[in-house]
Design an enzyme around this catalytic site. Structure first.
Site, PDB file in Angstrom:
ATOM      1  N   ARG A 272      43.845  11.964   3.003  1.00  0.00           N
ATOM      2  CA  ARG A 272      43.242  10.704   2.547  1.00  0.00           C
ATOM      3  C   ARG A 272      42.368  10.130   3.659  1.00  0.00           C
ATOM      4  O   ARG A 272      41.285   9.621   3.416  1.00  0.00           O
ATOM      5  CB  ARG A 272      44.339   9.692   2.171  1.00  0.00           C
ATOM      6  CG  ARG A 272      45.238  10.088   0.994  1.00  0.00           C
ATOM      7  CD  ARG A 272      44.480  10.081  -0.313  1.00  0.00           C
ATOM      8  NE  ARG A 272      43.893   8.783  -0.582  1.00  0.00           N
ATOM      9  CZ  ARG A 272      44.552   7.730  -1.089  1.00  0.00           C
ATOM     10  NH1 ARG A 272      45.812   7.836  -1.419  1.00  0.00           N
ATOM     11  NH2 ARG A 272      43.935   6.582  -1.317  1.00  0.00           N
TER      12      ARG A 272
ATOM     13  N   ASP B  73      53.712  12.906 -10.520  1.00  0.00           N
ATOM     14  CA  ASP B  73      53.605  11.551  -9.970  1.00  0.00           C
ATOM     15  C   ASP B  73      54.766  10.759 -10.561  1.00  0.00           C
ATOM     16  O   ASP B  73      55.447  11.212 -11.497  1.00  0.00           O
ATOM     17  CB  ASP B  73      52.231  10.952 -10.360  1.00  0.00           C
ATOM     18  CG  ASP B  73      52.001   9.550  -9.798  1.00  0.00           C
ATOM     19  OD1 ASP B  73      52.697   9.165  -8.845  1.00  0.00           O
ATOM     20  OD2 ASP B  73      51.112   8.840 -10.326  1.00  0.00           O
TER      21      ASP B  73
ATOM     22  N   CYS C  25      51.004  12.626  -5.224  1.00  0.00           N
ATOM     23  CA  CYS C  25      50.203  11.654  -4.468  1.00  0.00           C
ATOM     24  C   CYS C  25      51.060  10.782  -3.568  1.00  0.00           C
ATOM     25  O   CYS C  25      50.546  10.189  -2.625  1.00  0.00           O
ATOM     26  CB  CYS C  25      49.405  10.790  -5.443  1.00  0.00           C
ATOM     27  SG  CYS C  25      50.428   9.933  -6.652  1.00  0.00           S
TER      28      CYS C  25
ATOM     29  N   GLN D  22      42.304   9.536  -4.347  1.00  0.00           N
ATOM     30  CA  GLN D  22      43.454  10.439  -4.261  1.00  0.00           C
ATOM     31  C   GLN D  22      43.060  11.852  -4.689  1.00  0.00           C
ATOM     32  O   GLN D  22      43.363  12.835  -3.997  1.00  0.00           O
ATOM     33  CB  GLN D  22      44.588   9.916  -5.163  1.00  0.00           C
ATOM     34  CG  GLN D  22      45.813  10.805  -5.176  1.00  0.00           C
ATOM     35  CD  GLN D  22      46.534  10.805  -3.840  1.00  0.00           C
ATOM     36  OE1 GLN D  22      46.852   9.751  -3.305  1.00  0.00           O
ATOM     37  NE2 GLN D  22      46.794  11.985  -3.283  1.00  0.00           N
TER      38      GLN D  22
ATOM     39  N   HIS E  32      42.426   6.743  -9.965  1.00  0.00           N
ATOM     40  CA  HIS E  32      42.661   6.794  -8.519  1.00  0.00           C
ATOM     41  C   HIS E  32      41.772   7.901  -7.934  1.00  0.00           C
ATOM     42  O   HIS E  32      42.267   8.924  -7.452  1.00  0.00           O
ATOM     43  CB  HIS E  32      44.150   7.081  -8.273  1.00  0.00           C
ATOM     44  CG  HIS E  32      44.612   6.775  -6.886  1.00  0.00           C
ATOM     45  ND1 HIS E  32      43.806   6.211  -5.921  1.00  0.00           N
ATOM     46  CD2 HIS E  32      45.845   6.978  -6.282  1.00  0.00           C
ATOM     47  CE1 HIS E  32      44.504   6.064  -4.804  1.00  0.00           C
ATOM     48  NE2 HIS E  32      45.729   6.524  -4.995  1.00  0.00           N
TER      49      HIS E  32
ATOM     50  N   ARG F  39      41.900  -2.234  -4.558  1.00  0.00           N
ATOM     51  CA  ARG F  39      43.032  -1.743  -5.347  1.00  0.00           C
ATOM     52  C   ARG F  39      43.492  -2.892  -6.227  1.00  0.00           C
ATOM     53  O   ARG F  39      43.986  -3.917  -5.722  1.00  0.00           O
ATOM     54  CB  ARG F  39      44.174  -1.281  -4.445  1.00  0.00           C
ATOM     55  CG  ARG F  39      45.468  -1.091  -5.218  1.00  0.00           C
ATOM     56  CD  ARG F  39      46.549  -0.391  -4.452  1.00  0.00           C
ATOM     57  NE  ARG F  39      46.233   1.007  -4.240  1.00  0.00           N
ATOM     58  CZ  ARG F  39      47.117   1.928  -3.875  1.00  0.00           C
ATOM     59  NH1 ARG F  39      48.382   1.591  -3.712  1.00  0.00           N
ATOM     60  NH2 ARG F  39      46.747   3.174  -3.690  1.00  0.00           N
TER      61      ARG F  39
HETATM   62  N1   CP Z   1      48.972   7.787  -2.870  1.00  0.00           N
HETATM   63  C1   CP Z   1      48.704   6.499  -2.620  1.00  0.00           C
HETATM   64  O1   CP Z   1      47.688   5.951  -3.028  1.00  0.00           O
HETATM   65  O2   CP Z   1      49.639   5.885  -1.858  1.00  0.00           O
HETATM   66  P1   CP Z   1      49.725   4.312  -1.585  1.00  0.00           P
HETATM   67  O3   CP Z   1      50.052   3.659  -2.901  1.00  0.00           O
HETATM   68  O4   CP Z   1      50.821   4.152  -0.578  1.00  0.00           O
HETATM   69  O5   CP Z   1      48.411   3.836  -1.075  1.00  0.00           O
HETATM   70  N1  NVA Z   2      50.605   6.218 -10.580  1.00  0.00           N
HETATM   71  C1  NVA Z   2      51.015   5.553  -9.359  1.00  0.00           C
HETATM   72  C2  NVA Z   2      50.208   6.056  -8.224  1.00  0.00           C
HETATM   73  C3  NVA Z   2      50.570   5.489  -6.876  1.00  0.00           C
HETATM   74  C4  NVA Z   2      49.703   5.987  -5.776  1.00  0.00           C
HETATM   75  C5  NVA Z   2      50.875   4.058  -9.516  1.00  0.00           C
HETATM   76  O1  NVA Z   2      49.850   3.612 -10.050  1.00  0.00           O
HETATM   77  O2  NVA Z   2      51.766   3.335  -9.121  1.00  0.00           O
END
Ligand code: CP
Ligand code: NVA
Length: 334
Positions: free
Chosen positions: A293, A225, A265, A136, A133, A106
């Protein structure tokens, strides 16, 4: 990407049958979970988890998933893995390939994950970048599939920011036949190149609908989101102003089909992109998405590991220097 990928950086190019088998395997793993029959196909394997941003669902689901499959996980940060850090991305990828069996990353930078996937000989999974992502959306599609929805004949409506999660929806629309309506405020559109590509590949099943009310009318899925993704915190205040009218509230949900699902998400910013009544209401499936997930990513890790040839840590034959082994050394290694 080939249709039987060894890494998961994005969803473009994935074969529908491959994804459906991922879902079926996730169901099998779910059914066996916690029973004596729970398989441990990743016994002896280790995942390197690289996190440059906070995470609850992703970090926990990959860590718990590895443990449940018999494997282990090691946590790394930007100090060890970055584009301009201690060592080059190819060096990091090669070193991790010699010690681990999977990299889950990540990061802010999408090119960092692409670079790891290019240079590693083990699978690399995009666990969220500024661009996308994919895990997700695979879990979200799995959630809808488990509900019995027809992924080739439903309408998904995105309401909110043109961000990384929407990008993965755009990519997913090229795998299945669902229609994707995109309601984003002017100035917050998704990547133009990806949007046009998705529009082209889906022959117009992906389209922008400016008015959120028109976009959600008779839709099967309403998805939103955060308006402020990780890394954009300094913009939060003016984003709240720019997104006025894009809150998913009961009035907006009432325009969708009566059996429509509300998806997010998470993490959610209650009172901004969604109201308490909707996210806690009967149409919300946000907790199913979160738990899925785990099941989906376990399936993904099993599949990617199976697609990977056994690791060979030997240097290329041409470079290999023949060493004379002394009797003492032979004794040590025997
Ligand atoms: N939805 C998601 O990826 O959550 P986190 O950022 O907590 O991993
Ligand atoms: N769009 C959000 C998703 C978090 C899971 C971010 O990137 O922060």
């Amino acid at each position: 990407m080939d249709t039987n990928p060894r890494s998961l950086v994005g969803l473009l190019g994935l074969e529908k049958e491959w994804v459906l088998e991922l879902f079926a395997q996730a169901d099998r793993l779910r059914a066996a979970r916690g029973t004596p029959k729970a398989p441990k196909p990743l016994a002896g394997k280790t995942a390197a988890l690289v996190f440059h941003k906070p995470s609850l669902r992703t970090r926990v689901s990959f860590t718990v998933g590895m443990h449940e499959l018999g494997g282990d996980a090691v946590d790394l940060t930007a100090v060890e893995v970055s584009e301009h850090g201690r060592e080059s991305v190819p060096d990091v990828a090669h070193v991790l390939s010699g010690m681990c069996d999977l990299i889950v990353a990540r990061t802010f930078s999408h090119t960092l994950v692409q670079g790891l996937a290019k240079h590693a000989s083990i699978p690399v999974v995009n666990a969220l970048t500024d661009h996308s992502h994919p895990c997700q959306i695979l879990a979200d599609l799995y959630t809808l599939w488990r509900q019995g929805r027809d992924l080739d004949d439903m309408t998904v409506t995105w309401v909110g920011d043109g961000n990384n999660v929407l990008h993965s929806w755009l990519e997913a629309a090229t795998i299945f036949g669902f229609a994707l309506r995109v309601a984003v405020p002017d100035g917050f559109e998704p990547d133009a190149g990806l949007f046009l590509e998705a529009e082209r590949r889906t022959e117009g099943r992906v389209r922008r609908v400016r008015d959120p009310q028109e976009a959600v009318r008779d839709t099967d899925v309403v998805y939103t989101d955060t308006w402020t993704s990780m890394g954009q915190e300094a913009e939060a205040q003016w984003r709240r102003i720019a997104f006025a009218g894009f809150t998913v509230d009961e009035r907006l949900m009432s325009l969708a089909k009566s059996d429509a699902s509300f998806m997010h998400c998470l993490p959610a910013h209650r009172g901004e992109e969604v109201t308490d009544e909707v996210i806690d209401g009967p149409q919300s499936v946000v907790l199913e998405e979160a738990e899925n997930r785990l099941h989906l990513q376990k399936s993904l890790m099993v599949t990617l590991s199976a697609a990977t040839p056994p690791r060979v840590n030997e240097p290329p034959a041409a470079k290999r220097r023949r060493m004379k082994v002394s009797p003492q050394m032979a004794g040590v290694t025997a």
